[in-house]
Design an enzyme around this catalytic site. Structure first.
Site, short mmCIF file in Angstrom:
data_model
loop_
_atom_site.label_atom_id
_atom_site.label_comp_id
_atom_site.label_asym_id
_atom_site.label_seq_id
_atom_site.Cartn_x
_atom_site.Cartn_y
_atom_site.Cartn_z
N GLY A 81 0.80 -1.22 0.00
CA GLY A 81 0.00 0.00 0.00
C GLY A 81 0.83 1.26 0.00
O GLY A 81 0.47 2.26 -0.64
N THR A 82 1.95 1.25 0.70
CA THR A 82 2.78 2.45 0.77
C THR A 82 3.34 2.81 -0.60
O THR A 82 3.30 3.98 -1.01
CB THR A 82 3.93 2.25 1.77
OG1 THR A 82 3.38 2.10 3.09
CG2 THR A 82 4.88 3.44 1.76
N GLN A 120 -7.49 0.01 4.03
CA GLN A 120 -8.33 -0.50 5.12
C GLN A 120 -9.71 -0.91 4.64
O GLN A 120 -10.34 -1.80 5.23
CB GLN A 120 -8.47 0.55 6.22
CG GLN A 120 -7.20 0.82 6.99
CD GLN A 120 -6.77 -0.35 7.86
OE1 GLN A 120 -7.58 -1.12 8.35
NE2 GLN A 120 -5.46 -0.48 8.04
N GLY A 144 -2.08 -6.45 0.22
CA GLY A 144 -2.34 -7.87 0.42
C GLY A 144 -2.49 -8.28 1.87
O GLY A 144 -3.39 -9.04 2.22
N HIS A 145 -1.62 -7.77 2.75
CA HIS A 145 -1.58 -8.32 4.11
C HIS A 145 -2.72 -7.82 5.00
O HIS A 145 -2.86 -8.27 6.14
CB HIS A 145 -0.22 -8.05 4.77
CG HIS A 145 0.02 -6.63 5.19
ND1 HIS A 145 0.02 -6.24 6.50
CD2 HIS A 145 0.28 -5.53 4.46
CE1 HIS A 145 0.28 -4.94 6.57
NE2 HIS A 145 0.44 -4.49 5.35
N THR A 167 10.84 -6.59 -11.28
CA THR A 167 10.42 -7.96 -11.52
C THR A 167 9.19 -8.30 -10.69
O THR A 167 9.19 -8.06 -9.47
CB THR A 167 11.56 -8.93 -11.18
OG1 THR A 167 12.69 -8.63 -11.99
CG2 THR A 167 11.13 -10.38 -11.41
N CYS A 214 4.92 6.97 17.25
CA CYS A 214 5.90 7.19 18.32
C CYS A 214 7.23 7.49 17.64
O CYS A 214 7.79 6.63 16.98
CB CYS A 214 6.01 5.97 19.20
SG CYS A 214 7.08 6.18 20.63
#
Length: 410
Positions: A69-70, A184, A205-206, A242, A331
């Site tokens: 996502g980043t 999200q 994906g995660h 790749t 943080c």
């Protein structure tokens, strides 16, 4: 086994994703190679592209695979800004919500510092919903100078769902493209890229039961985007590198599973969430639920502020009791800081520092909720005793709280 209530951070691999991952890891072949192994890897990638497109309401050619996502957010925001400002140097304004994930927030700030972007941070109300009147006003003020609008589909901390369709309508009426971070939302809500009207949308994906390290940018076929990285131009000449067939295949398996089961899972997880919320309120009446109510929030999100305690203290005490949650705040350099999301929603710093996010997913059960509700009252009492550790580092706070909780003399 600990009770895991941090599915918004990452969620366990689904059985289908694990099977696909195991299968692909046993194979070899670069999807760009022309020999048999390469062609087999290419077929795996293209089958996955079609599966993800179907799950997200997109055309297969609109699926650009990324490392997560980043990267998808960076590619969309930087790529749209550079493309639009390259065509017309006056297009330097970015309209961005004040509650974005750092993947968007930091990207926009980088463009402001290094590329001459002029940023307008769109305010939100007390529930975390973007103020559409401010967006309308900013678009009307000088639409020809706006490079893009970027607003997340659902907030990663408080779970508030944004009025994406209305945002797109306003921006497109002014001739401005829209990107949405849907990391999200995808897998938790019915997402249809085509119906949304978005020009670009990021997914990962995660967050849906797939592996870490793979995601996608859904990019409209007519949308021009300047690449962020260069090399082989594997993905529509927009994203080089790749292709990771061993991660892409399980990403697709997870996407297919989560969307096929979405109505039933939404009902199940929403019921668990509501039970959690009711239980927290019954045990700790002073706890305040943050974010939009009911269907205005993600099914698996329950975000509270607990007065009189530091969120990190409560997190570590719950962890010691076998319950894993999150503060949802950043943080930096060991210094606890309140969430920018909660501050944008109008909370003061002391209140915001008492945040705790509980998020549910496909592996969550009623027993998980029961375990939290059993552990929370004692953990909250001890966190209050520890007090607001405003001048302590988060590491010092963790050690102090752990020693108090366990009686250890470490």
């Amino acid at each position: 086994m600990p009770v895991y209530l941090d599915h918004a951070a990452t969620t366990p691999l689904s059985a289908e994703a694990l099977a696909a991952l195991t299968r692909e890891l046993a194979r070899t072949g670069n999807p760009s190679s022309l020999h048999g192994s390469g062609r087999r890897a290419r077929r795996s990638v293209e089958d996955a592209r079609e599966t993800i497109a179907a799950a997200a309401g997109a055309h297969p050619s609109e699926v650009i695979f990324t490392s997560g996502g980043t990267e998808a957010d960076n590619l969309a925001v930087k790529g749209l800004f550079w493309s639009r400002s390259g065509e017309d140097s006056s297009r330097r304004r970015i309209l961005c919500s004040a509650i974005e994930h750092p993947a968007v927030l930091d990207t926009v700030e980088w463009l402001e510092r290094h590329e001459g972007a002029v940023v307008t941070w769109l305010p939100v109300d007390a529930d975390g919903v973007v103020d559409l009147e401010v967006l309308r006003s900013e678009l009307a003020r000088d639409p020809g100078t706006v490079a893009l609008v970027t607003v997340m589909w659902a907030n990663n901390e408080v779970g508030t769902i944004q009025p994406v369709h209305r945002i797109v309508d306003l921006a497109h009426a002014a001739g401005v493209p829209v990107h949405s971070d849907a990391v999200q939302a995808f897998g938790s809500l019915p997402i249809d890229f085509k119906a949304s009207g978005l020009d670009a949308m990021s997914i990962s994906g995660h967050k849906i039961g797939g592996p870490v390290g793979v995601g996608a940018l859904l990019l409209g076929r007519a949308v021009k985007l300047t690449p962020v990285q260069h090399g082989g131009g594997q993905e529509r000449d927009v994203r080089s590198g790749t292709l990771d067939a061993a991660s892409i295949a399980p990403f697709a398996a997870a996407a297919q599973t989560v969307t096929a089961n979405l109505p039933a899972e939404t009902a199940r997880i929403s019921e668990l969430r509501d039970s959690l919320i009711e239980g927290v309120r019954a045990n700790i009446p002073e706890a305040v639920l943050r974010g939009a109510p009911g269907e205005g929030r993600l099914p698996g999100n329950a975000h509270f502020t607990f007065p009189g305690c530091e969120g990190d203290s409560l997190l570590f005490l719950l962890d010691l009791a076998g319950v894993e949650s999150s503060t949802g705040s950043a943080c930096t350099a060991g210094v606890p800081r309140p969430s920018h999301v909660l501050l944008a929603m109008g909370l003061d710093e002391e209140t915001a520092r008492g945040a705790q996010r509980f998020t549910l997913g496909h592996a969550s059960t009623p027993a998980d909720v029961d375990a939290l509700l059993a552990a929370l009252p004692n953990a909250y009492e001890r966190a209050q005793q520890a007090g607001m550790a405003g001048r302590e580092s988060s590491i010092q706070t963790a050690g102090t709280v752990a020693r108090h909780a366990s009686g250890s003399s470490i």
